[in-house]
Scaffold this motif. Structure first.
Motif, PDB file in Angstrom:
ATOM      1  N   ARG A  43      60.346  22.709   9.399  1.00  0.00           N
ATOM      2  CA  ARG A  43      60.751  24.110   9.214  1.00  0.00           C
ATOM      3  C   ARG A  43      62.237  24.238   8.879  1.00  0.00           C
ATOM      4  O   ARG A  43      62.668  25.256   8.338  1.00  0.00           O
ATOM      5  CB  ARG A  43      60.431  24.876  10.496  1.00  0.00           C
ATOM      6  N   TRP A  44      63.045  23.209   9.174  1.00  0.00           N
ATOM      7  CA  TRP A  44      64.499  23.293   9.055  1.00  0.00           C
ATOM      8  C   TRP A  44      64.909  23.610   7.614  1.00  0.00           C
ATOM      9  O   TRP A  44      64.509  22.946   6.672  1.00  0.00           O
ATOM     10  CB  TRP A  44      65.113  21.975   9.517  1.00  0.00           C
ATOM     11  N   GLN A  45      65.702  24.659   7.458  1.00  0.00           N
ATOM     12  CA  GLN A  45      66.249  25.114   6.173  1.00  0.00           C
ATOM     13  C   GLN A  45      65.158  25.529   5.181  1.00  0.00           C
ATOM     14  O   GLN A  45      65.376  25.485   3.976  1.00  0.00           O
ATOM     15  CB  GLN A  45      67.120  24.008   5.537  1.00  0.00           C
ATOM     16  N   ARG A  46      63.980  25.925   5.679  1.00  0.00           N
ATOM     17  CA  ARG A  46      62.893  26.366   4.801  1.00  0.00           C
ATOM     18  C   ARG A  46      62.411  27.750   5.216  1.00  0.00           C
ATOM     19  O   ARG A  46      62.536  28.137   6.375  1.00  0.00           O
ATOM     20  CB  ARG A  46      61.701  25.398   4.867  1.00  0.00           C
ATOM     21  N   VAL A  47      61.824  28.466   4.277  1.00  0.00           N
ATOM     22  CA  VAL A  47      61.292  29.801   4.563  1.00  0.00           C
ATOM     23  C   VAL A  47      60.118  29.711   5.531  1.00  0.00           C
ATOM     24  O   VAL A  47      59.969  30.532   6.428  1.00  0.00           O
ATOM     25  CB  VAL A  47      60.849  30.493   3.256  1.00  0.00           C
ATOM     26  N   ASP A  48      59.282  28.680   5.369  1.00  0.00           N
ATOM     27  CA  ASP A  48      58.080  28.562   6.192  1.00  0.00           C
ATOM     28  C   ASP A  48      57.706  27.091   6.319  1.00  0.00           C
ATOM     29  O   ASP A  48      58.339  26.221   5.726  1.00  0.00           O
ATOM     30  CB  ASP A  48      56.915  29.317   5.544  1.00  0.00           C
ATOM     31  N   ASN A  49      56.671  26.828   7.101  1.00  0.00           N
ATOM     32  CA  ASN A  49      56.163  25.451   7.199  1.00  0.00           C
ATOM     33  C   ASN A  49      54.634  25.445   7.255  1.00  0.00           C
ATOM     34  O   ASN A  49      54.037  24.791   8.101  1.00  0.00           O
ATOM     35  CB  ASN A  49      56.749  24.726   8.421  1.00  0.00           C
ATOM     36  N   LEU A  50      54.017  26.201   6.341  1.00  0.00           N
ATOM     37  CA  LEU A  50      52.556  26.146   6.249  1.00  0.00           C
ATOM     38  C   LEU A  50      52.117  24.710   5.987  1.00  0.00           C
ATOM     39  O   LEU A  50      51.112  24.240   6.521  1.00  0.00           O
ATOM     40  CB  LEU A  50      52.062  27.069   5.136  1.00  0.00           C
ATOM     41  N   PHE A  51      52.884  24.001   5.158  1.00  0.00           N
ATOM     42  CA  PHE A  51      52.712  22.565   4.960  1.00  0.00           C
ATOM     43  C   PHE A  51      54.055  21.896   5.256  1.00  0.00           C
ATOM     44  O   PHE A  51      55.105  22.451   4.926  1.00  0.00           O
ATOM     45  CB  PHE A  51      52.278  22.246   3.526  1.00  0.00           C
ATOM     46  N   GLY A  52      54.009  20.723   5.895  1.00  0.00           N
ATOM     47  CA  GLY A  52      55.252  20.108   6.329  1.00  0.00           C
ATOM     48  C   GLY A  52      55.349  18.636   5.994  1.00  0.00           C
ATOM     49  O   GLY A  52      54.604  18.111   5.164  1.00  0.00           O
ATOM     50  N   GLU A  78      66.404  18.663  -0.303  1.00  0.00           N
ATOM     51  CA  GLU A  78      66.723  20.086  -0.337  1.00  0.00           C
ATOM     52  C   GLU A  78      66.852  20.675   1.064  1.00  0.00           C
ATOM     53  O   GLU A  78      67.530  21.670   1.276  1.00  0.00           O
ATOM     54  CB  GLU A  78      65.645  20.839  -1.120  1.00  0.00           C
ATOM     55  N   THR A  79      66.168  20.051   2.023  1.00  0.00           N
ATOM     56  CA  THR A  79      66.215  20.541   3.399  1.00  0.00           C
ATOM     57  C   THR A  79      67.540  20.179   4.070  1.00  0.00           C
ATOM     58  O   THR A  79      68.015  20.883   4.953  1.00  0.00           O
ATOM     59  CB  THR A  79      65.040  19.952   4.208  1.00  0.00           C
ATOM     60  N   ASN A  80      68.153  19.073   3.637  1.00  0.00           N
ATOM     61  CA  ASN A  80      69.450  18.673   4.179  1.00  0.00           C
ATOM     62  C   ASN A  80      70.559  19.482   3.514  1.00  0.00           C
ATOM     63  O   ASN A  80      71.273  19.007   2.630  1.00  0.00           O
ATOM     64  CB  ASN A  80      69.689  17.179   3.942  1.00  0.00           C
ATOM     65  N   ILE A  81      70.663  20.731   3.920  1.00  0.00           N
ATOM     66  CA  ILE A  81      71.653  21.635   3.343  1.00  0.00           C
ATOM     67  C   ILE A  81      72.740  21.890   4.377  1.00  0.00           C
ATOM     68  O   ILE A  81      72.463  22.201   5.527  1.00  0.00           O
ATOM     69  CB  ILE A  81      70.998  22.969   2.938  1.00  0.00           C
ATOM     70  N   LEU A  82      73.972  21.750   4.001  1.00  0.00           N
ATOM     71  CA  LEU A  82      75.103  22.118   4.828  1.00  0.00           C
ATOM     72  C   LEU A  82      75.856  23.229   4.096  1.00  0.00           C
ATOM     73  O   LEU A  82      75.818  23.305   2.876  1.00  0.00           O
ATOM     74  CB  LEU A  82      76.016  20.913   5.051  1.00  0.00           C
ATOM     75  N   PRO A  83      76.576  24.106   4.770  1.00  0.00           N
ATOM     76  CA  PRO A  83      76.751  24.052   6.224  1.00  0.00           C
ATOM     77  C   PRO A  83      75.665  24.821   6.962  1.00  0.00           C
ATOM     78  O   PRO A  83      74.924  25.587   6.372  1.00  0.00           O
ATOM     79  CB  PRO A  83      78.089  24.728   6.403  1.00  0.00           C
ATOM     80  N   PHE A  84      75.594  24.561   8.242  1.00  0.00           N
ATOM     81  CA  PHE A  84      74.822  25.387   9.165  1.00  0.00           C
ATOM     82  C   PHE A  84      75.788  25.752  10.280  1.00  0.00           C
ATOM     83  O   PHE A  84      76.917  25.262  10.308  1.00  0.00           O
ATOM     84  CB  PHE A  84      73.601  24.641   9.701  1.00  0.00           C
ATOM     85  N   LYS A  85      75.387  26.594  11.182  1.00  0.00           N
ATOM     86  CA  LYS A  85      76.316  27.033  12.213  1.00  0.00           C
ATOM     87  C   LYS A  85      75.728  26.845  13.601  1.00  0.00           C
ATOM     88  O   LYS A  85      74.503  26.786  13.765  1.00  0.00           O
ATOM     89  CB  LYS A  85      76.706  28.501  12.008  1.00  0.00           C
TER      90      LYS A  85
END
Length: 380
Positions: free
Chosen positions: A71-80, A370-377
């Motif tokens: 789910r990290w940095q994604r809109v949803d996780n219907l499929f993961g 694409e999920t490894n997006i910085l920055p986060f807080k």
């Protein structure tokens, strides 16, 4: 196909001197000896894109992350994500942001020294999995989700694990408070509407494109009837079967523990019944043109069911009006009611066919890069 929904993982670095990462540092002193003990650090919550969250903690020796990598940095996780390596790659990217060493694979393990009278346990030289959730989606047909969940909720699974059906009928779980294994099935479209869509609408600045994507996702789940199956393998089970050693265990090693729902589905045929009131059947058949007329005729039908001879309470013309209306839907009030010969409100009954959920062409599958997006807080 199963994919990973949650992963809790940690690794000890016995040389220590790692950066302290958490929300607070708590100094500890042994009151009997006055000796200063290693500091205690509570967890820090990280927020990424689309309101996704992970928790991270490092007390100088142990590094730990808890969360849902799919789910990290994604809109949803219907499929993961389907592999542990992909999940760890995401976590290691987060660790690098805090100058912490990455989670590494175990290459060997040995017996840990244990107190007298206690059974020996194993310790590895890499990361340890303390919880992992595996999930998959079933396509059962739109509108049949509650029938499917209610049907499975009638069964114990595994070794006598009793079902708990939620009052709204949208979720059933087995072993909710277990330290061993928790299994759950739920209506995915209902969950998306209750949590994802509601949360996104509350946020400011959410694009119409994102809301449209979420709406399309919910509509797709409703149209094909998506029931989600989840298995949460917890620390006691992982240690009992030596499944905690990242790098030594494979995805296939877990599948043996994910078969309870599959086995239950093999032993039960679940049917979906569609019921319709007499009033709505009258309207649909064209016997009446207003709901008020339909309700009046239905009230006389109810009296007939209870044994009343309608000829004694209706004029002859009224009696034949209502008799004609009810005969159009297969009910003859000229005969004595016999419950064994009719089921007047059952519209259709069919066995539910379960199959794996297909991925729609427009769905955005997870991509680790694409999920490894910085920055986060981080926030309190």
């Amino acid at each position: 196909m199963f994919f990973i929904d949650q992963l809790f993982i940690q690794q000890d670095h016995h040389k220590g001197n790692l950066p302290l990462v958490g929300r607070h540092i708590i100094d500890r002193i042994d009151l009997e000896t006055g000796e200063r003990l290693p500091p205690s650090v509570n967890q820090k919550v990280l927020e990424g894109s689309f309101s996704t969250k992970l928790t991270i903690r490092c007390d100088g020796t142990r590094v730990r992350i808890e969360g849902n990598p799919s789910r990290w940095q994604r809109v949803d996780n219907l499929f993961g994500l389907q592999t542990i390596d992909e999940c760890v790659e995401i976590y290691n990217h987060v660790l690098s942001f805090y100058d912490l060493p990455p989670f590494t694979k175990n290459t060997r393990f040995s017996h840990r020294q244990s107190p007298d009278g206690k059974s020996s346990s194993l310790i590895g030289n890499g990361a340890e999995i303390t919880l992992i959730d595996w999930t998959r989606n079933h396509e059962i047909g739109g509108g049949k989700e509650l029938s499917f969940i209610r049907g499975l909720s009638s069964m114990q699974i595994g070794r006598g694990r009793k079902p708990k059906l939620y009052p709204n009928g949208q979720t059933c779980n087995w072993g909710e408070a277990s330290t061993w294994l928790m299994t759950k099935i739920y209506n995915k479209a209902f969950e998306l509407k209750q949590h994802l869509l509601k949360a996104q609408r509350k946020k400011e600045g959410v694009s119409s494109e994102r809301l449209s994507y979420i709406t399309d996702l919910i509509n797709y789940c409703e149209s094909v009837g998506v029931v989600r199956e989840e298995h949460s393998l917890r620390q006691a089970l992982l240690k009992r079967h030596n499944l905690q050693f990242y790098g030594i265990v494979t995805e296939q090693d877990f599948y043996h523990h994910l078969q309870d729902i599959e086995n239950a589905m093999k032993t039960i045929h679940i049917s979906h019944d569609e019921h319709q009131s007499i009033a709505h059947q009258l309207l649909e058949s064209g016997a009446v043109d207003t709901l008020r007329k339909a309700n009046v005729t239905m009230s006389y039908f109810t009296m007939w069911q209870l044994g009343t001879d309608l000829r004694n309470i209706l004029s002859q013309s009224n009696y034949y009006v209502h008799k004609s209306r009810l005969k159009s839907i297969g009910i003859d009030i000229g005969q004595q009611f016999d419950v064994s010969r009719m089921c007047p409100t059952l519209r259709r009954s069919e066995v539910i066919d379960v199959k794996p959920l297909r991925v729609p062409d427009w769905y955005k599958m997870p991509v680790v890069a694409e999920t490894n997006i910085l920055p986060f807080k981080a926030y309190a």
